[in-house]
Design an enzyme around this catalytic site. Structure first.
Site, mmCIF file in Angstrom:
data_model
loop_
_atom_site.group_PDB
_atom_site.id
_atom_site.type_symbol
_atom_site.label_atom_id
_atom_site.label_comp_id
_atom_site.label_asym_id
_atom_site.label_seq_id
_atom_site.Cartn_x
_atom_site.Cartn_y
_atom_site.Cartn_z
ATOM 1 N N ASP A 149 62.244 69.248 54.250
ATOM 2 C CA ASP A 149 62.834 70.565 53.960
ATOM 3 C C ASP A 149 62.580 71.428 55.182
ATOM 4 O O ASP A 149 61.590 71.252 55.890
ATOM 5 C CB ASP A 149 62.170 71.194 52.720
ATOM 6 C CG ASP A 149 63.040 72.265 52.088
ATOM 7 O OD1 ASP A 149 63.555 72.041 50.974
ATOM 8 O OD2 ASP A 149 63.216 73.338 52.725
ATOM 9 N N THR A 173 75.756 69.658 44.188
ATOM 10 C CA THR A 173 77.050 69.862 43.518
ATOM 11 C C THR A 173 78.018 70.471 44.533
ATOM 12 O O THR A 173 77.786 71.574 45.031
ATOM 13 C CB THR A 173 76.863 70.812 42.313
ATOM 14 O OG1 THR A 173 75.865 70.248 41.460
ATOM 15 C CG2 THR A 173 78.161 70.999 41.548
ATOM 16 N N GLU A 226 74.066 65.120 40.147
ATOM 17 C CA GLU A 226 72.866 65.105 39.311
ATOM 18 C C GLU A 226 73.107 65.933 38.047
ATOM 19 O O GLU A 226 73.719 66.979 38.095
ATOM 20 C CB GLU A 226 71.696 65.691 40.126
ATOM 21 C CG GLU A 226 70.389 65.754 39.385
ATOM 22 C CD GLU A 226 70.035 64.427 38.728
ATOM 23 O OE1 GLU A 226 69.985 63.399 39.409
ATOM 24 O OE2 GLU A 226 69.827 64.420 37.491
ATOM 25 N N PHE A 253 74.059 72.550 22.212
ATOM 26 C CA PHE A 253 74.714 73.662 22.929
ATOM 27 C C PHE A 253 75.556 74.547 22.015
ATOM 28 O O PHE A 253 76.644 74.980 22.375
ATOM 29 C CB PHE A 253 75.521 73.135 24.128
ATOM 30 C CG PHE A 253 74.639 73.003 25.346
ATOM 31 C CD1 PHE A 253 73.643 72.053 25.369
ATOM 32 C CD2 PHE A 253 74.774 73.860 26.422
ATOM 33 C CE1 PHE A 253 72.783 71.948 26.448
ATOM 34 C CE2 PHE A 253 73.924 73.758 27.512
ATOM 35 C CZ PHE A 253 72.930 72.802 27.519
ATOM 36 N N ALA A 311 73.972 80.512 19.953
ATOM 37 C CA ALA A 311 74.445 81.817 20.435
ATOM 38 C C ALA A 311 73.240 82.589 20.946
ATOM 39 O O ALA A 311 72.111 82.364 20.519
ATOM 40 C CB ALA A 311 75.116 82.561 19.293
ATOM 41 N N CYS A 330 73.004 76.942 37.886
ATOM 42 C CA CYS A 330 74.150 76.021 37.869
ATOM 43 C C CYS A 330 75.385 76.538 37.139
ATOM 44 O O CYS A 330 76.443 76.665 37.758
ATOM 45 C CB CYS A 330 73.703 74.690 37.269
ATOM 46 S SG CYS A 330 72.525 73.857 38.342
ATOM 47 N N ARG A 364 66.767 82.488 38.470
ATOM 48 C CA ARG A 364 68.096 82.627 39.082
ATOM 49 C C ARG A 364 69.161 82.894 37.998
ATOM 50 O O ARG A 364 69.236 82.168 37.012
ATOM 51 C CB ARG A 364 68.451 81.370 39.893
ATOM 52 C CG ARG A 364 67.620 81.255 41.175
ATOM 53 C CD ARG A 364 67.988 80.032 41.987
ATOM 54 N NE ARG A 364 67.423 78.804 41.454
ATOM 55 C CZ ARG A 364 67.572 77.601 42.030
ATOM 56 N NH1 ARG A 364 68.255 77.494 43.145
ATOM 57 N NH2 ARG A 364 67.027 76.531 41.499
#
Ligand SMILES: NC(=O)c1ccc[n+]([C@@H]2O[C@H](COP(=O)([O-])OP(=O)(O)OC[C@H]3O[C@@H](n4cnc5c(N)ncnc54)[C@H](O)[C@@H]3O)[C@@H](O)[C@H]2O)c1
Ligand SMILES: O=c1ccn([C@@H]2O[C@H](COP(=O)(O)OP(=O)(O)O[C@H]3O[C@H](CO)[C@@H](O)[C@H](O)[C@H]3O)[C@@H](O)[C@H]2O)c(=O)[nH]1
Length: 425
Positions: A30, A119, A149, A249, A252, A260, A327
């Site tokens: 990195d 991605t 991924e 999923f 609510a 993502c 994030r």
């Protein structure tokens, strides 16, 4: 196999540890020297259940460095796991991926399988192939593979060890890389889905877009449920029994966040629009999500019309439980709206930190709750299920509990003389 993983973030670090566990020699690089220093000292830079334990156990198969040249020179396989954040117009920013390709191009002296785990928009991997050729890398010296991924933060280790599929996108005439990919993942029991480079890229976006759409659909249903005093939890339970819908999923809440869904939705919308398509469903998914926090602000102000100088306690900062990642966290979005309206914001999260001069972050829930006019549950951490509501009632100034994740039991809360407001219930 000798593997060079570029990027020591959530995906790069987890991949490194898993491939080390599978018996490969991994060199994770990195450009962030602080991150690498911490990893060299054996401390994990992110909170991810089970990661540190595996890192320690398979340390012998891993090394960390900032020296990308050396890592690439030795590797048969190079895995790109750098970030692809959104630009202001929603397009994925490919500067880190491009930077890595430029570096790799100057260091290829033997055959390399270059795997894109980041991605990236449809067509990117084809462009990377062309970039390498333009940079005069001999055609026979590399293959580019798209291997998106699907791990979730908070269960990244489990997800990588037990994926439901391994998606492999190959260049048109590539007859070698599938074998390499099978060697790389040897020991993981999952079906391989083999497709083109573009196919693999699209699978990743379609997957995240579908999941995000499911959440926005339920949030829209919750808005309707609210109007008719129907419990959205009953709806989720019932429709989830239908295997065509599935029970996952369907929760609510305050909306989806994280590094993502918001970014990948924006990126796919941008890609579609660039090709003169109007992705109406994706745009609606985004719109419902973006306005979801406002629903909670409205609920709050219908009980406390003037938030100025009111003590608002926000429980949960991370975008979901079991991670310290903030994030695009809806909790942060809500906090900023509370601050804008002049509220005194106190917060608590078991792992995440959010430093903002107008917010006081506490190390203990009870300290955060003292003298609160309202308590808002913004992340469904397990810890919040076991709070002492009797003590909370005693310590609060007001009595409003706004459960923006439908985590708590309404009856338990009300039994303690508190007022419960949930999502679509
Ligand atoms: N976070 C997730 O849960 C998740 C899951 C699936 C896919 N993805 C995708 O994987 C990619 C990485 O995501 P992440 O969350 O791990 O990102 P991250 O921001 O946590 O980590 C990216 C790392 O790459 C490093 N980096 C950037 N440029 C570099 C360079 N030139 N050389 C070496 N290192 C460099 C950064 O310093 C950083 O440590 C993204 O495209 C993301 O969409 C993420
Ligand atoms: O029923 C639900 C499920 C999730 N969420 C929210 O949705 C967001 C995303 O959750 P989740 O998908 O669990 O977390 P991520 O770690 O962002 O993982 C998603 O994004 C990754 C990065 O692309 C993919 O690899 C994963 O497959 C995909 O699930 C979070 O804010 C959750 O609170 C809901 O509101 N309701």
């Amino acid at each position: 196999m000798e593997i060079c993983v570029i990027g020591a973030g959530y995906v790069g670090l987890t991949s490194s540890v898993i491939f080390a566990r599978l018996g490969h020699k991994v060199n994770c690089v990195d450009k962030d020297a602080d991150k690498i220093k911490k990893l060299q000292e054996g401390s994990v830079t992110i909170f991810e259940p089970g990661l540190e334990k595996l890192l320690v156990s398979f340390n012998r198969n891993m090394s960390f460095s900032t020296n990308i040249e050396k890592a690439i020179e030795k590797a048969e396989v190079i895995l790109i796991a750098v970030g692809t954040p959104p630009l202001p117009d929603g397009e994925a920013d490919l500067q880190y991926v491009n930077e890595v390709i430029q570096t790799i191009a100057s260091l290829i002296y033997s055959h390399k399988t270059i795997i894109t785990k980041s991605t990236v928009p449809i067509g990117t991997n084809d462009k990377l192939v062309q970039m390498l050729l333009d940079l005069e890398v001999k055609r026979e010296r590399f293959n580019v593979v798209s291997n998106p991924e699907f791990l979730r933060e908070g269960s990244a280790v489990f997800d990588m060890l037990h994926p439901d599929k391994i998606v492999v996108g190959l260049e048109e005439n590539d007859k070698e890389s599938l074998f390499t990919m099978k060697q790389l993942y040897y020991g993981i029991d999952a079906p391989f889905i083999v497709t083109s480079l573009k196919g693999a890229e699209m699978i990743k976006y379609a997957s995240n877009s579908f999941l995000a759409t499911k959440i926005s659909f339920m949030n829209e249903m919750a808005r309707i449920c609210d109007t008719f005093n129907v419990d959205i939890m009953d709806i989720a339970e019932a429709i989830g029994t239908d295997p065509r819908i599935g029970s996952h999923f369907l929760k609510a809440g305050i909306g989806y966040g994280g590094s993502c869904f918001p970014k990948d939705l924006k990126s796919l919308i941008h890609t579609a629009q660039k090709h003169d398509l109007v992705p109406k469903l994706l745009m609606a998914t985004e719109e419902v999500n973006q306005t979801q926090v406002d629903i909670y602000m409205d609920k709050l102000t219908s009980h406390i019309p003037n938030l100025s100088n009111k003590n608002c306690t926000v429980l949960g900062l991370s975008f979901k439980p079991n991670t310290d990642d903030t994030r695009s966290s809806p909790a942060i979005k809500l906090i900023n709206k509370l601050v804008e309206q002049g509220a005194n914001v106190h917060s608590y999260d078991p792992k995440a930190i959010y430093e903002q001069k107008n917010v006081i972050q506490h190390h203990h829930v009870m300290d955060a709750i003292k003298e609160a006019d309202c308590v808002i549950i913004t992340t469904d951490w397990n810890e919040f299920l076991h709070l002492d509501w009797k003590k909370i009632k005693k310590n609060m100034r007001g009595n409003l509990i706004l459960d923006a994740r439908n985590l708590l039991n309404k009856i338990t809360i009300e039994k303690h003389g508190l007022r419960y407001v949930g999502v679509g219930r």
